[in-house]
Design a protein around this motif. Structure first.
Motif, PDB file in Angstrom:
ATOM      1  N   ARG A  11       0.825  -1.212   0.000  1.00 11.29           N
ATOM      2  CA  ARG A  11       0.000   0.000   0.000  1.00 11.29           C
ATOM      3  C   ARG A  11       0.858   1.261   0.000  1.00 11.29           C
ATOM      4  O   ARG A  11       0.430   2.307  -0.500  1.00 11.29           O
ATOM      5  CB  ARG A  11      -0.955   0.000   1.188  1.00 11.29           C
ATOM      6  CG  ARG A  11      -2.097  -0.990   1.055  1.00 11.29           C
ATOM      7  CD  ARG A  11      -3.177  -0.769   2.106  1.00 11.29           C
ATOM      8  NE  ARG A  11      -2.670  -0.911   3.461  1.00 11.29           N
ATOM      9  CZ  ARG A  11      -2.559  -2.059   4.134  1.00 11.29           C
ATOM     10  NH1 ARG A  11      -2.934  -3.182   3.551  1.00 11.29           N
ATOM     11  NH2 ARG A  11      -2.107  -2.081   5.367  1.00 11.29           N
ATOM     12  N   ALA A  12       2.064   1.184   0.550  1.00 13.67           N
ATOM     13  CA  ALA A  12       2.972   2.327   0.594  1.00 13.67           C
ATOM     14  C   ALA A  12       3.938   2.359  -0.595  1.00 13.67           C
ATOM     15  O   ALA A  12       4.788   3.238  -0.671  1.00 13.67           O
ATOM     16  CB  ALA A  12       3.753   2.305   1.902  1.00 13.67           C
TER      17      ALA A  12
ATOM     18  N   LEU B 233      17.114   2.566  -2.057  1.00  9.43           N
ATOM     19  CA  LEU B 233      17.249   1.573  -0.996  1.00  9.43           C
ATOM     20  C   LEU B 233      16.794   2.148   0.340  1.00  9.43           C
ATOM     21  O   LEU B 233      16.042   1.513   1.072  1.00  9.43           O
ATOM     22  CB  LEU B 233      18.700   1.091  -0.901  1.00  9.43           C
ATOM     23  CG  LEU B 233      18.985   0.019   0.135  1.00  9.43           C
ATOM     24  CD1 LEU B 233      18.183  -1.240  -0.154  1.00  9.43           C
ATOM     25  CD2 LEU B 233      20.475  -0.293   0.181  1.00  9.43           C
ATOM     26  N   GLU B 234      17.212   3.360   0.639  1.00  9.77           N
ATOM     27  CA  GLU B 234      16.793   4.004   1.882  1.00  9.77           C
ATOM     28  C   GLU B 234      15.283   4.211   1.930  1.00  9.77           C
ATOM     29  O   GLU B 234      14.649   4.003   2.970  1.00  9.77           O
ATOM     30  CB  GLU B 234      17.521   5.334   2.063  1.00  9.77           C
ATOM     31  CG  GLU B 234      18.998   5.160   2.371  1.00  9.77           C
ATOM     32  CD  GLU B 234      19.771   6.460   2.368  1.00  9.77           C
ATOM     33  OE1 GLU B 234      19.255   7.489   1.877  1.00  9.77           O
ATOM     34  OE2 GLU B 234      20.915   6.434   2.865  1.00  9.77           O
ATOM     35  N   GLN B 235      14.697   4.609   0.813  1.00 10.54           N
ATOM     36  CA  GLN B 235      13.248   4.794   0.747  1.00 10.54           C
ATOM     37  C   GLN B 235      12.524   3.471   0.989  1.00 10.54           C
ATOM     38  O   GLN B 235      11.566   3.407   1.752  1.00 10.54           O
ATOM     39  CB  GLN B 235      12.857   5.375  -0.609  1.00 10.54           C
ATOM     40  CG  GLN B 235      11.379   5.624  -0.771  1.00 10.54           C
ATOM     41  CD  GLN B 235      11.031   6.138  -2.164  1.00 10.54           C
ATOM     42  OE1 GLN B 235      11.842   6.058  -3.093  1.00 10.54           O
ATOM     43  NE2 GLN B 235       9.835   6.656  -2.309  1.00 10.54           N
ATOM     44  N   GLY B 236      12.988   2.402   0.348  1.00 11.37           N
ATOM     45  CA  GLY B 236      12.366   1.091   0.529  1.00 11.37           C
ATOM     46  C   GLY B 236      12.507   0.582   1.952  1.00 11.37           C
ATOM     47  O   GLY B 236      11.558   0.027   2.516  1.00 11.37           O
TER      48      GLY B 236
ATOM     49  N   LEU C 172       9.618  -0.385   4.635  1.00 13.05           N
ATOM     50  CA  LEU C 172       9.627  -1.665   5.350  1.00 13.05           C
ATOM     51  C   LEU C 172       9.571  -1.444   6.863  1.00 13.05           C
ATOM     52  O   LEU C 172       8.810  -2.103   7.563  1.00 13.05           O
ATOM     53  CB  LEU C 172      10.859  -2.472   4.968  1.00 13.05           C
ATOM     54  CG  LEU C 172      11.033  -3.810   5.667  1.00 13.05           C
ATOM     55  CD1 LEU C 172       9.848  -4.734   5.404  1.00 13.05           C
ATOM     56  CD2 LEU C 172      12.337  -4.465   5.238  1.00 13.05           C
ATOM     57  N   ASP C 173      10.343  -0.499   7.360  1.00 17.76           N
ATOM     58  CA  ASP C 173      10.334  -0.178   8.780  1.00 17.76           C
ATOM     59  C   ASP C 173       8.943   0.241   9.244  1.00 17.76           C
ATOM     60  O   ASP C 173       8.449  -0.227  10.276  1.00 17.76           O
ATOM     61  CB  ASP C 173      11.347   0.933   9.063  1.00 17.76           C
ATOM     62  CG  ASP C 173      11.364   1.352  10.509  1.00 17.76           C
ATOM     63  OD1 ASP C 173      11.562   0.474  11.381  1.00 17.76           O
ATOM     64  OD2 ASP C 173      11.183   2.556  10.783  1.00 17.76           O
ATOM     65  N   GLU C 174       8.304   1.109   8.470  1.00 20.10           N
ATOM     66  CA  GLU C 174       6.954   1.568   8.812  1.00 20.10           C
ATOM     67  C   GLU C 174       5.953   0.414   8.781  1.00 20.10           C
ATOM     68  O   GLU C 174       5.073   0.324   9.641  1.00 20.10           O
ATOM     69  CB  GLU C 174       6.511   2.670   7.853  1.00 20.10           C
ATOM     70  CG  GLU C 174       7.235   3.972   8.045  1.00 20.10           C
ATOM     71  CD  GLU C 174       6.831   4.691   9.312  1.00 20.10           C
ATOM     72  OE1 GLU C 174       5.673   4.553   9.752  1.00 20.10           O
ATOM     73  OE2 GLU C 174       7.692   5.390   9.867  1.00 20.10           O
TER      74      GLU C 174
ATOM     75  N   LEU D 146      13.560  -8.281  -2.171  1.00 20.36           N
ATOM     76  CA  LEU D 146      14.527  -8.644  -3.211  1.00 20.36           C
ATOM     77  C   LEU D 146      14.908  -7.420  -4.049  1.00 20.36           C
ATOM     78  O   LEU D 146      14.494  -7.289  -5.198  1.00 20.36           O
ATOM     79  CB  LEU D 146      13.943  -9.725  -4.125  1.00 20.36           C
ATOM     80  CG  LEU D 146      13.563 -11.030  -3.450  1.00 20.36           C
ATOM     81  CD1 LEU D 146      12.709 -11.880  -4.371  1.00 20.36           C
ATOM     82  CD2 LEU D 146      14.809 -11.770  -3.037  1.00 20.36           C
ATOM     83  N   PRO D 147      15.715  -6.514  -3.500  1.00 25.44           N
ATOM     84  CA  PRO D 147      16.107  -5.343  -4.303  1.00 25.44           C
ATOM     85  C   PRO D 147      17.120  -5.749  -5.370  1.00 25.44           C
ATOM     86  O   PRO D 147      17.843  -6.736  -5.212  1.00 25.44           O
ATOM     87  CB  PRO D 147      16.764  -4.424  -3.271  1.00 25.44           C
ATOM     88  CG  PRO D 147      17.296  -5.348  -2.231  1.00 25.44           C
ATOM     89  CD  PRO D 147      16.307  -6.494  -2.172  1.00 25.44           C
ATOM     90  N   PRO D 148      17.203  -4.993  -6.456  1.00 26.70           N
ATOM     91  CA  PRO D 148      18.207  -5.295  -7.468  1.00 26.70           C
ATOM     92  C   PRO D 148      19.606  -5.013  -6.919  1.00 26.70           C
ATOM     93  O   PRO D 148      19.786  -4.192  -6.020  1.00 26.70           O
ATOM     94  CB  PRO D 148      17.864  -4.344  -8.619  1.00 26.70           C
ATOM     95  CG  PRO D 148      17.090  -3.247  -7.990  1.00 26.70           C
ATOM     96  CD  PRO D 148      16.376  -3.848  -6.812  1.00 26.70           C
TER      97      PRO D 148
END
Length: 66
Positions: free
Chosen positions: A16-17, A44-47, A51-53, A34-36
């Motif tokens: 949803r985010a 990466l920081e945004q993802g 994930l943290d949220e 599974l990031p590239p």
């Protein structure tokens, strides 16, 4: 994750985010990212922030902001 269904909830909240995750494991107890290999640091920081949220929202620590 030790609570049944928690990994699915994390995946759904992250989706949803704007972050795509999938579940894994015999009882779908794993949320898999599974990031590239060539991911940009800012992406990466945004993802990871999403994930943290998502994990915090499922754990009840705070509401997910999308």
């Amino acid at each position: 994750m030790d609570r049944p269904g928690a990994a699915r909830e994390v995946c759904d909240a992250a989706f949803r985010a704007g972050l795509l995750l999938e579940t894994a494991g015999p009882q779908e107890e794993v949320a898999k990212l599974l990031p590239p290999l060539t991911v940009a640091v800012d992406h990466l920081e945004q993802g990871l922030a999403i994930l943290d949220e998502a994990v915090a929202a499922v754990a009840g620590a705070r509401a997910l902001v999308a």
